[in-house]
Design a protein around this motif. Sequence first.
Motif, mmCIF file in Angstrom:
data_model
loop_
_atom_site.group_PDB
_atom_site.id
_atom_site.type_symbol
_atom_site.label_atom_id
_atom_site.label_comp_id
_atom_site.label_asym_id
_atom_site.label_seq_id
_atom_site.Cartn_x
_atom_site.Cartn_y
_atom_site.Cartn_z
ATOM 1 N N LEU A 196 -0.057 -3.664 -5.566
ATOM 2 C CA LEU A 196 -0.410 -2.389 -4.942
ATOM 3 C C LEU A 196 -1.927 -2.282 -4.782
ATOM 4 O O LEU A 196 -2.672 -2.491 -5.740
ATOM 5 N N LYS A 197 -2.335 -1.980 -3.538
ATOM 6 C CA LYS A 197 -3.752 -1.676 -3.291
ATOM 7 C C LYS A 197 -3.847 -0.176 -3.038
ATOM 8 O O LYS A 197 -2.965 0.404 -2.427
ATOM 9 N N LEU A 198 -4.913 0.418 -3.506
ATOM 10 C CA LEU A 198 -5.018 1.876 -3.388
ATOM 11 C C LEU A 198 -5.983 2.307 -2.284
ATOM 12 O O LEU A 198 -6.287 3.490 -2.156
ATOM 13 N N ASP A 199 -6.410 1.358 -1.474
ATOM 14 C CA ASP A 199 -7.452 1.685 -0.488
ATOM 15 C C ASP A 199 -6.918 2.416 0.750
ATOM 16 O O ASP A 199 -7.678 2.805 1.620
ATOM 17 N N ARG A 200 -5.590 2.578 0.837
ATOM 18 C CA ARG A 200 -5.042 3.293 2.000
ATOM 19 C C ARG A 200 -4.451 4.642 1.633
ATOM 20 O O ARG A 200 -3.723 5.244 2.436
ATOM 21 N N VAL A 201 -4.681 5.087 0.425
ATOM 22 C CA VAL A 201 -4.108 6.364 -0.001
ATOM 23 C C VAL A 201 -4.799 7.503 0.753
ATOM 24 O O VAL A 201 -6.018 7.598 0.775
ATOM 25 N N GLU A 202 -3.978 8.334 1.395
ATOM 26 C CA GLU A 202 -4.518 9.471 2.166
ATOM 27 C C GLU A 202 -4.460 10.760 1.357
ATOM 28 O O GLU A 202 -5.255 11.664 1.564
ATOM 29 N N VAL A 203 -3.438 10.864 0.486
ATOM 30 C CA VAL A 203 -3.232 12.106 -0.269
ATOM 31 C C VAL A 203 -2.909 11.763 -1.722
ATOM 32 O O VAL A 203 -2.104 10.858 -1.986
ATOM 33 N N LEU A 204 -3.542 12.472 -2.634
ATOM 34 C CA LEU A 204 -3.274 12.289 -4.066
ATOM 35 C C LEU A 204 -2.771 13.594 -4.654
ATOM 36 O O LEU A 204 -3.368 14.650 -4.425
ATOM 37 N N VAL A 205 -1.665 13.518 -5.403
ATOM 38 C CA VAL A 205 -1.153 14.696 -6.122
ATOM 39 C C VAL A 205 -1.153 14.377 -7.614
ATOM 40 O O VAL A 205 -0.658 13.318 -8.027
ATOM 41 N N LEU A 206 -1.699 15.273 -8.413
ATOM 42 C CA LEU A 206 -1.617 15.155 -9.869
ATOM 43 C C LEU A 206 -0.663 16.242 -10.346
ATOM 44 O O LEU A 206 -1.019 17.419 -10.356
ATOM 45 N N MET A 242 8.645 -5.962 -5.543
ATOM 46 C CA MET A 242 9.339 -6.380 -4.310
ATOM 47 C C MET A 242 9.328 -5.252 -3.278
ATOM 48 O O MET A 242 9.059 -5.465 -2.108
ATOM 49 N N ARG A 243 9.644 -4.054 -3.762
ATOM 50 C CA ARG A 243 9.748 -2.930 -2.826
ATOM 51 C C ARG A 243 8.387 -2.581 -2.233
ATOM 52 O O ARG A 243 8.297 -2.086 -1.116
ATOM 53 N N LEU A 244 7.334 -2.823 -2.984
ATOM 54 C CA LEU A 244 5.991 -2.497 -2.496
ATOM 55 C C LEU A 244 5.540 -3.418 -1.359
ATOM 56 O O LEU A 244 4.615 -3.086 -0.627
ATOM 57 N N ARG A 245 6.183 -4.567 -1.250
ATOM 58 C CA ARG A 245 5.710 -5.545 -0.260
ATOM 59 C C ARG A 245 5.604 -4.972 1.142
ATOM 60 O O ARG A 245 4.666 -5.264 1.872
ATOM 61 N N LYS A 246 6.596 -4.192 1.539
ATOM 62 C CA LYS A 246 6.596 -3.652 2.911
ATOM 63 C C LYS A 246 5.733 -2.408 3.043
ATOM 64 O O LYS A 246 5.610 -1.855 4.137
ATOM 65 N N GLY A 247 5.204 -1.921 1.939
ATOM 66 C CA GLY A 247 4.382 -0.713 1.992
ATOM 67 C C GLY A 247 5.235 0.538 1.880
ATOM 68 O O GLY A 247 6.456 0.508 2.102
ATOM 69 N N LEU A 248 4.591 1.639 1.519
ATOM 70 C CA LEU A 248 5.314 2.883 1.280
ATOM 71 C C LEU A 248 4.586 4.051 1.927
ATOM 72 O O LEU A 248 3.362 4.048 2.030
ATOM 73 N N ASP A 249 5.356 5.059 2.321
ATOM 74 C CA ASP A 249 4.734 6.335 2.667
ATOM 75 C C ASP A 249 4.340 7.074 1.399
ATOM 76 O O ASP A 249 3.283 7.692 1.341
ATOM 77 N N LEU A 250 5.206 7.001 0.398
ATOM 78 C CA LEU A 250 4.986 7.818 -0.793
ATOM 79 C C LEU A 250 5.398 7.076 -2.059
ATOM 80 O O LEU A 250 6.486 6.510 -2.114
ATOM 81 N N LEU A 251 4.519 7.116 -3.038
ATOM 82 C CA LEU A 251 4.825 6.529 -4.339
ATOM 83 C C LEU A 251 4.657 7.588 -5.421
ATOM 84 O O LEU A 251 3.609 8.224 -5.525
ATOM 85 N N VAL A 252 5.711 7.791 -6.217
ATOM 86 C CA VAL A 252 5.642 8.665 -7.394
ATOM 87 C C VAL A 252 5.560 7.739 -8.606
ATOM 88 O O VAL A 252 6.406 6.853 -8.753
ATOM 89 N N ALA A 253 4.541 7.908 -9.444
ATOM 90 C CA ALA A 253 4.364 6.943 -10.534
ATOM 91 C C ALA A 253 3.717 7.571 -11.751
ATOM 92 O O ALA A 253 3.015 8.575 -11.657
ATOM 93 N N SER A 268 0.851 -1.192 0.000
ATOM 94 C CA SER A 268 0.000 0.000 0.000
ATOM 95 C C SER A 268 0.884 1.238 0.000
ATOM 96 O O SER A 268 2.087 1.159 0.252
ATOM 97 N N ALA A 269 0.279 2.376 -0.289
ATOM 98 C CA ALA A 269 0.998 3.651 -0.231
ATOM 99 C C ALA A 269 0.090 4.668 0.435
ATOM 100 O O ALA A 269 -1.112 4.674 0.205
ATOM 101 N N ARG A 270 0.681 5.517 1.272
ATOM 102 C CA ARG A 270 -0.119 6.541 1.961
ATOM 103 C C ARG A 270 -0.322 7.772 1.101
ATOM 104 O O ARG A 270 -1.304 8.478 1.253
ATOM 105 N N ALA A 271 0.632 8.061 0.243
ATOM 106 C CA ALA A 271 0.498 9.217 -0.652
ATOM 107 C C ALA A 271 0.914 8.804 -2.050
ATOM 108 O O ALA A 271 1.871 8.045 -2.234
#
Length: 178
Positions: A144-154, A119-130, A74-77
């Motif tokens: 990657l699951k998107l259900d824990r995203v707190e902040v979205l930047v476009l 692999m890197r996503l397994r432990k989860g992330l604070d921030l993902l740029v993609a 998961s990713a928080r942002a």
Amino acid sequence: MSFSSLGLIDTITRTLETLAYTQPTPVQTQAIPAVLAGRDVMAAAQTGTGKTAGFALPLLQRLTMGGVQLAPNSARALVLVPTRELAEQVHASFKAYGAGLPLRTMVAYGGVSINPQMMRLRKGLDLLVATPGRLLDLQRQNALKLDRVEVLVLDEADRMLDLGFSRELDQVFAALPK
Ligand code: AMP
């Protein structure tokens, strides 16, 4: 006007001193307090006016102050960008501004092997740029699951639409929490 008077914490303002950022630019002055307050922000400013720090600095602070445990895959942002070059550049800015902060970040784009990203996503992330396409690939492969995203930047939202990412963006929005 100083960065600390905008509400940024010492760890971040000290890093800005080492980068020789003495004063916030106009877009930073307007965006930083609003993002820190958790408001929705839309900013338009020319290239070179410090937009990236305008969203990256308050976002880093929110992620640091949150103290949330990371969930696997998961990713928080989430920061969506139109191209791999911009993805690298924006992620490098987050690394520079977030030096000294205990945050787990990653950059993901297409045209390179997806396995290290998974692999890197397994432990989860604070921030993902993609970029949108690779983000959806990771999601479809259950990396990657998107259900824990707190902040979205476009970032460069207009260019993402110009490049035809509108359907991908809608798919991402549909997978985000309300
Ligand atoms: P950007 O518009 O986000 O691409 O930023 C343009 C350039 O300005 C980058 O090289 C940043 O490192 C730099 N920059 C951003 N904010 C500041 C600031 N407050 N003071 C000095 N340089 C800055």
